[in-house]
Write a protein that holds these residues in place. Structure first.
Motif, PDB file in Angstrom:
ATOM      1  N   LEU A 169       0.852  -1.186   0.000  1.00 36.85           N
ATOM      2  CA  LEU A 169       0.000   0.000   0.000  1.00 36.85           C
ATOM      3  C   LEU A 169       0.884   1.229   0.000  1.00 36.85           C
ATOM      4  CD1 LEU A 169      -2.582  -1.320   2.592  1.00 36.85           C
ATOM      5  CD2 LEU A 169      -2.814  -1.228   0.107  1.00 36.85           C
ATOM      6  N   VAL A 170       0.651   2.102  -0.974  1.00 39.22           N
ATOM      7  CA  VAL A 170       1.595   3.186  -1.227  1.00 39.22           C
ATOM      8  C   VAL A 170       0.835   4.505  -1.241  1.00 39.22           C
ATOM      9  CG1 VAL A 170       3.415   3.950  -2.788  1.00 39.22           C
ATOM     10  CG2 VAL A 170       2.812   1.529  -2.719  1.00 39.22           C
ATOM     11  N   ASP A 171       1.251   5.435  -0.378  1.00 36.90           N
ATOM     12  CA  ASP A 171       0.530   6.696  -0.237  1.00 36.90           C
ATOM     13  C   ASP A 171       1.350   7.845  -0.809  1.00 36.90           C
ATOM     14  OD1 ASP A 171      -1.350   8.553   0.477  1.00 36.90           O
ATOM     15  OD2 ASP A 171      -0.904   8.500   2.618  1.00 36.90           O
ATOM     16  N   GLU A 172       0.949   8.390  -1.933  1.00 29.38           N
ATOM     17  CA  GLU A 172       1.592   9.569  -2.537  1.00 29.38           C
ATOM     18  C   GLU A 172       3.121   9.458  -2.563  1.00 29.38           C
ATOM     19  OE1 GLU A 172       0.105  12.133  -3.875  1.00 29.38           O
ATOM     20  OE2 GLU A 172      -1.887  12.277  -2.965  1.00 29.38           O
ATOM     21  N   PRO A 173       3.669   8.458  -3.237  1.00 30.47           N
ATOM     22  CA  PRO A 173       5.120   8.241  -3.138  1.00 30.47           C
ATOM     23  C   PRO A 173       5.957   9.307  -3.839  1.00 30.47           C
ATOM     24  CG  PRO A 173       4.199   6.824  -4.819  1.00 30.47           C
ATOM     25  CD  PRO A 173       3.037   7.487  -4.142  1.00 30.47           C
ATOM     26  N   THR A 174       5.323  10.092  -4.707  1.00 29.97           N
ATOM     27  CA  THR A 174       6.106  11.067  -5.480  1.00 29.97           C
ATOM     28  C   THR A 174       5.847  12.495  -5.008  1.00 29.97           C
ATOM     29  OG1 THR A 174       4.387  11.302  -7.182  1.00 29.97           O
ATOM     30  CG2 THR A 174       6.002   9.550  -7.502  1.00 29.97           C
ATOM     31  N   ALA A 175       5.152  12.654  -3.863  1.00 30.50           N
ATOM     32  CA  ALA A 175       4.746  13.996  -3.421  1.00 30.50           C
ATOM     33  C   ALA A 175       5.940  14.935  -3.254  1.00 30.50           C
ATOM     34  CB  ALA A 175       3.971  13.896  -2.108  1.00 30.50           C
ATOM     35  N   ALA A 176       7.098  14.381  -2.864  1.00 32.22           N
ATOM     36  CA  ALA A 176       8.252  15.246  -2.590  1.00 32.22           C
ATOM     37  C   ALA A 176       9.311  15.169  -3.686  1.00 32.22           C
ATOM     38  CB  ALA A 176       8.863  14.846  -1.245  1.00 32.22           C
ATOM     39  N   LEU A 177       8.944  14.638  -4.863  1.00 35.44           N
ATOM     40  CA  LEU A 177       9.964  14.378  -5.883  1.00 35.44           C
ATOM     41  C   LEU A 177       9.748  15.194  -7.152  1.00 35.44           C
ATOM     42  CD1 LEU A 177      10.110  10.478  -5.692  1.00 35.44           C
ATOM     43  CD2 LEU A 177      11.395  12.160  -4.358  1.00 35.44           C
ATOM     44  N   ASP A 178      10.852  15.463  -7.868  1.00 36.06           N
ATOM     45  CA  ASP A 178      10.711  16.124  -9.167  1.00 36.06           C
ATOM     46  C   ASP A 178      10.226  15.085 -10.195  1.00 36.06           C
ATOM     47  OD1 ASP A 178      12.864  14.678 -10.267  1.00 36.06           O
ATOM     48  OD2 ASP A 178      14.301  16.197  -9.639  1.00 36.06           O
ATOM     49  N   ARG A 179       9.965  15.571 -11.407  1.00 36.32           N
ATOM     50  CA  ARG A 179       9.328  14.725 -12.419  1.00 36.32           C
ATOM     51  C   ARG A 179      10.147  13.489 -12.780  1.00 36.32           C
ATOM     52  NH1 ARG A 179       5.667  16.906 -16.944  1.00 36.32           N
ATOM     53  NH2 ARG A 179       5.879  15.235 -18.461  1.00 36.32           N
ATOM     54  N   ALA A 180      11.432  13.688 -13.000  1.00 37.99           N
ATOM     55  CA  ALA A 180      12.279  12.558 -13.413  1.00 37.99           C
ATOM     56  C   ALA A 180      12.348  11.516 -12.300  1.00 37.99           C
ATOM     57  CB  ALA A 180      13.684  13.051 -13.764  1.00 37.99           C
ATOM     58  N   ARG A 181      12.536  11.983 -11.076  1.00 38.57           N
ATOM     59  CA  ARG A 181      12.635  11.071  -9.928  1.00 38.57           C
ATOM     60  C   ARG A 181      11.292  10.362  -9.715  1.00 38.57           C
ATOM     61  NH1 ARG A 181      16.960  11.383 -11.328  1.00 38.57           N
ATOM     62  NH2 ARG A 181      17.216  13.603 -11.065  1.00 38.57           N
ATOM     63  N   SER A 182      10.189  11.070  -9.948  1.00 37.52           N
ATOM     64  CA  SER A 182       8.858  10.465  -9.782  1.00 37.52           C
ATOM     65  C   SER A 182       8.689   9.277 -10.722  1.00 37.52           C
ATOM     66  CB  SER A 182       7.765  11.500 -10.073  1.00 37.52           C
ATOM     67  OG  SER A 182       7.823  12.537  -9.141  1.00 37.52           O
ATOM     68  N   HIS A 183       9.084   9.475 -11.976  1.00 37.10           N
ATOM     69  CA  HIS A 183       8.982   8.372 -12.940  1.00 37.10           C
ATOM     70  C   HIS A 183       9.831   7.176 -12.486  1.00 37.10           C
ATOM     71  CE1 HIS A 183       6.442   9.812 -16.163  1.00 37.10           C
ATOM     72  NE2 HIS A 183       6.988  11.004 -16.005  1.00 37.10           N
ATOM     73  N   GLU A 184      11.051   7.463 -12.035  1.00 39.33           N
ATOM     74  CA  GLU A 184      11.936   6.360 -11.624  1.00 39.33           C
ATOM     75  C   GLU A 184      11.339   5.568 -10.468  1.00 39.33           C
ATOM     76  OE1 GLU A 184      16.047   8.703 -12.771  1.00 39.33           O
ATOM     77  OE2 GLU A 184      15.780   7.989 -10.724  1.00 39.33           O
ATOM     78  N   VAL A 185      10.774   6.301  -9.494  1.00 39.40           N
ATOM     79  CA  VAL A 185      10.245   5.626  -8.302  1.00 39.40           C
ATOM     80  C   VAL A 185       9.025   4.773  -8.674  1.00 39.40           C
ATOM     81  CG1 VAL A 185       8.970   6.098  -6.159  1.00 39.40           C
ATOM     82  CG2 VAL A 185      11.221   7.111  -6.526  1.00 39.40           C
ATOM     83  N   VAL A 186       8.143   5.293  -9.513  1.00 41.89           N
ATOM     84  CA  VAL A 186       6.947   4.508  -9.858  1.00 41.89           C
ATOM     85  C   VAL A 186       7.305   3.358 -10.810  1.00 41.89           C
ATOM     86  CG1 VAL A 186       4.594   4.588 -10.766  1.00 41.89           C
ATOM     87  CG2 VAL A 186       5.448   6.440  -9.329  1.00 41.89           C
ATOM     88  N   GLN A 187       8.311   3.563 -11.663  1.00 41.23           N
ATOM     89  CA  GLN A 187       8.795   2.447 -12.492  1.00 41.23           C
ATOM     90  C   GLN A 187       9.337   1.321 -11.608  1.00 41.23           C
ATOM     91  OE1 GLN A 187      11.313   4.737 -15.073  1.00 41.23           O
ATOM     92  NE2 GLN A 187      10.081   4.260 -16.862  1.00 41.23           N
ATOM     93  N   LEU A 188      10.050   1.729 -10.557  1.00 36.82           N
ATOM     94  CA  LEU A 188      10.570   0.732  -9.614  1.00 36.82           C
ATOM     95  C   LEU A 188       9.419  -0.012  -8.938  1.00 36.82           C
ATOM     96  CD1 LEU A 188      12.848  -0.564  -7.913  1.00 36.82           C
ATOM     97  CD2 LEU A 188      12.657   1.397  -6.366  1.00 36.82           C
ATOM     98  N   LEU A 189       8.403   0.732  -8.525  1.00 35.61           N
ATOM     99  CA  LEU A 189       7.232   0.094  -7.901  1.00 35.61           C
ATOM    100  C   LEU A 189       6.572  -0.886  -8.864  1.00 35.61           C
ATOM    101  CD1 LEU A 189       5.472   3.031  -6.029  1.00 35.61           C
ATOM    102  CD2 LEU A 189       6.207   0.866  -4.995  1.00 35.61           C
ATOM    103  N   ALA A 190       6.445  -0.483 -10.129  1.00 35.33           N
ATOM    104  CA  ALA A 190       5.810  -1.346 -11.131  1.00 35.33           C
ATOM    105  C   ALA A 190       6.638  -2.614 -11.329  1.00 35.33           C
ATOM    106  CB  ALA A 190       5.657  -0.587 -12.448  1.00 35.33           C
ATOM    107  N   ARG A 191       7.942  -2.463 -11.404  1.00 40.79           N
ATOM    108  CA  ARG A 191       8.818  -3.632 -11.609  1.00 40.79           C
ATOM    109  C   ARG A 191       8.755  -4.580 -10.409  1.00 40.79           C
ATOM    110  NH1 ARG A 191      14.846  -2.439 -11.178  1.00 40.79           N
ATOM    111  NH2 ARG A 191      14.532  -3.414  -9.149  1.00 40.79           N
TER     112      ARG A 191
END
Ligand SMILES: Nc1ncnc2c1ncn2[C@@H]1O[C@H](COP(=O)(O)OP(=O)(O)OP(=O)(O)O)[C@@H](O)[C@H]1O
Length: 227
Positions: A169-191
């Motif tokens: 369960l993941v709550d707003e994981p990119t709230a504190a991140l810039d766009r590039a970092r947001s993509h990386e973090v959610v790609q990691l979650l997807a993988r």
């Protein structure tokens, strides 16, 4: 439980009311949702729509007033409070907005703490290997203040996966991140969702990252619709 025996998360007709007396709010209103092992589902919707309440009930932090919540076929309302807490510890991983890491511990120690708390289990993942899997092996000795926001999230994701959860369960994981970092973090979650066969529910306001999700659902006034 072997990952092959998993069936994921099922909410069936779930209603959650909060507050009391005249101030009762129906936070979730007859919500039904299935998230399969290996599936990443994003939940979007306006403030107050019930997204946090959905995470709380899915993660066995609260029990529904009506309907059932089951994780791998286990009905969480049928458990005692003690069993529910143990079930949550062993089968549910949580990832928060900013990582929620302990300031005094290194990245590796954050993961090792989970293995210590799960000493009754023999099937937890190796902290060092998992840290390498999320691209953080080279910073294993750093404390949170020595890491970037994206790096902290990677460690937080790894920490949530140490116990091989069925549900993430993941709550707003990119709230504190810039766009590039947001993509990386959610790609990691997807993988990791795919590789670990975990059923993942991610609440987000970030439209940019929805492309990495298998499904997007929208909450409005405590109800779900396909987004
Ligand atoms: N403890 C509580 N007592 C009474 N009402 C509550 C309580 N917690 C939340 N609510 C209400 O329940 C509804 C759903 O809240 P919830 O926090 O689940 O929404 P949310 O979609 O997560 O909002 P946000 O995006 O702002 O975090 C809202 O109307 C909120 O005001």
């Amino acid at each position: 439980m072997s990952t092959r025996d998993r069936t994921g998360l099922t909410l069936s007709g779930v209603t959650v009311r909060l507050g009391d007396g005249d101030a009762v709010v129906t936070a979730l209103d007859d919500v039904s949702l299935t998230v399969a092992p290996g599936e990443l589902v994003a939940v979007v919707g306006p403030s107050g729509a019930g997204k946090s309440s959905l995470l709380a009930v899915a993660g066995a932090l609260t029990i529904p007033d009506e309907g059932t919540v089951s994780i791998d076929g286990h009905d969480i309302a049928a458990m005692s409070a003690r069993d529910r807490a143990a079930y949550r510890r062993d089968h549910v991983g949580f990832v928060f907005q900013t990582g929620n890491l302990l300031p005094a511990l290194t990245a590796l120690e954050q993961l090792r703490l989970v293995t210590k708390l799960s000493h009754h289990r023999t099937d937890v993942r190796s902290p060092a290997r998992l840290l390498a899997d999320v691209g953080m092996a080279h910073k294993a000795d750093r404390r949170p203040h020595q890491l970037s926001g994206g790096e902290r999230q990677r460690v937080g994701i790894a920490r949530a996966l140490v116990g091989r959860p069925s549900l993430l369960l993941v709550d707003e994981p990119t709230a504190a991140l810039d766009r590039a970092r947001s993509h990386e973090v959610v790609q990691l979650l997807a993988r990791e969702t795919k590789q670990s066969a975990v059923a993942t529910v991610m609440v987000t306001h970030d439209q940019d990252v929805l492309e990495h999700c298998d499904r997007v659902i929208e909450m409005i006034d405590g109800r779900l619709s396909a987004g």
